[in-house]
Design a protein around this motif. Structure first.
Motif, PDB file in Angstrom:
ATOM      1  N   SER A  78       0.676  -1.101  -0.436  1.00 45.67           N
ATOM      2  CA  SER A  78       0.330   0.262   0.112  1.00 45.67           C
ATOM      3  C   SER A  78       0.996   0.968  -0.249  1.00 45.67           C
ATOM      4  CB  SER A  78      -0.720   0.388   1.081  1.00 45.67           C
ATOM      5  OG  SER A  78      -1.959  -1.204   1.320  1.00 45.67           O
ATOM      6  N   LEU A 135      -1.071  -6.012  -4.396  1.00 52.02           N
ATOM      7  CA  LEU A 135      -1.549  -4.888  -3.120  1.00 52.02           C
ATOM      8  C   LEU A 135      -1.001  -3.354  -3.983  1.00 52.02           C
ATOM      9  CD1 LEU A 135      -0.991  -6.723  -0.342  1.00 52.02           C
ATOM     10  CD2 LEU A 135      -3.073  -6.637  -1.398  1.00 52.02           C
ATOM     11  N   ASN A 180      -7.480  -3.918  -0.981  1.00 55.22           N
ATOM     12  CA  ASN A 180      -6.015  -4.628  -0.499  1.00 55.22           C
ATOM     13  C   ASN A 180      -6.955  -5.448  -0.027  1.00 55.22           C
ATOM     14  OD1 ASN A 180      -4.827  -3.304  -2.727  1.00 55.22           O
ATOM     15  ND2 ASN A 180      -3.704  -2.155  -1.072  1.00 55.22           N
TER      16      ASN A 180
END
Length: 253
Positions: A78, A135, A180
């Protein structure tokens, strides 16, 4: 709709899919002997006789590996995605992650097994390397879908950076992080089991390998049910969060 009702609705939807799976499984099991594909009833009726004595230990070990591997992958992936978007590095980072994403898991598993040996590090490293690209790409792509018109409108009104972050980027980031959590957990479970299958002496993946060797298909299918039930509850909790506490961050809300 209250949070409790939303949670119940989500569980009902997930439960319907679970029951559909059980129905298909039951039909398929009719055409095969029980030692190949046992029916759900055969698995349940034999429970818990086929489980090893240290089942809870193996379950705890797998849960810890998933938590550590996915936790690191979630935050790092992320962060890289957010940084790439903020720095306008979307194209090169996406290309790099796409290249990493095609690495075969079995080959990586063998490499990590030779490097780290049998134990915790092999499945954890597999989770990190095999979920991180997905992700990161998901974060970049979702943030890139922000409302550019709204951003220009806020700038024309003299909005400060903090207002743009609050009213534009944060509503785009929160759904991305939830996405995610959903995508990554599913991948993490599969990868950890594969890592334990390849190079571990404990964990659910190890038990699956042992059950396969001894052709204990009731045990194999029990682990499958266990993972499906966990996924059902996990997705229900994410849906509850998305529609209650975090609902204000979704444009549709």
């Amino acid at each position: 709709m209250t949070g409790t009702k939303i949670f119940i609705t989500s569980l009902r939807n997930e439960g319907f899919a679970f029951l559909l799976f059980l129905g298909v499984w039951s039909i398929i099991s009719i055409f095969y002997p029980v030692y190949v594909i046992p029916s759900p009833l055969a698995v349940i009726s034999a429970f818990p006789g086929f489980l090893p004595d240290e089942f809870l230990h193996h379950l705890t070990v797998t849960a810890c590996r998933i938590g550590v591997g996915f936790g690191v992958s979630f935050f790092v992936g992320s962060f890289i995605g957010i940084l790439a978007f903020a720095r306008k590095w979307e194209a090169p980072v996406n290309a790099l992650m796409a290249a990493l994403n095609i690495l075969p898991g079995m080959i990586l598993g063998v490499i990590f097994l030779l490097i780290f040996g049998i134990g915790h590090l092999t499945p954890i490293a597999l989770v990190l390397f095999l979920t991180l690209p997905t992700l990161t790409i998901n974060t970049i792509n979702n943030l890139s879908k922000r409302d550019v018109t709204l951003e220009q409108y806020l700038v024309s009104l003299g909005a400060k950076q903090k207002h743009i972050l609050r009213y534009l980027y944060l509503p785009a980031l929160v759904p991305t992080l939830l996405s995610n959590l959903s995508i990554g957990m599913g991948l993490a479970i599969k990868v950890v089991l594969m890592g334990e299958f390849i190079g571990s002496q404990d964990g659910i993946g190890y038990l699956l390998n042992a059950a396969r060797i001894y052709f204990n298909m009731k045990e194999v299918f029990f682990y499958l049910i266990l993972l499906l039930v966990f996924t059902l509850i996990y997705q229900g909790i994410l849906t509850l969060l998305a529609n209650t506490v975090l609902r204000k961050y979704f444009y549709a809300g």
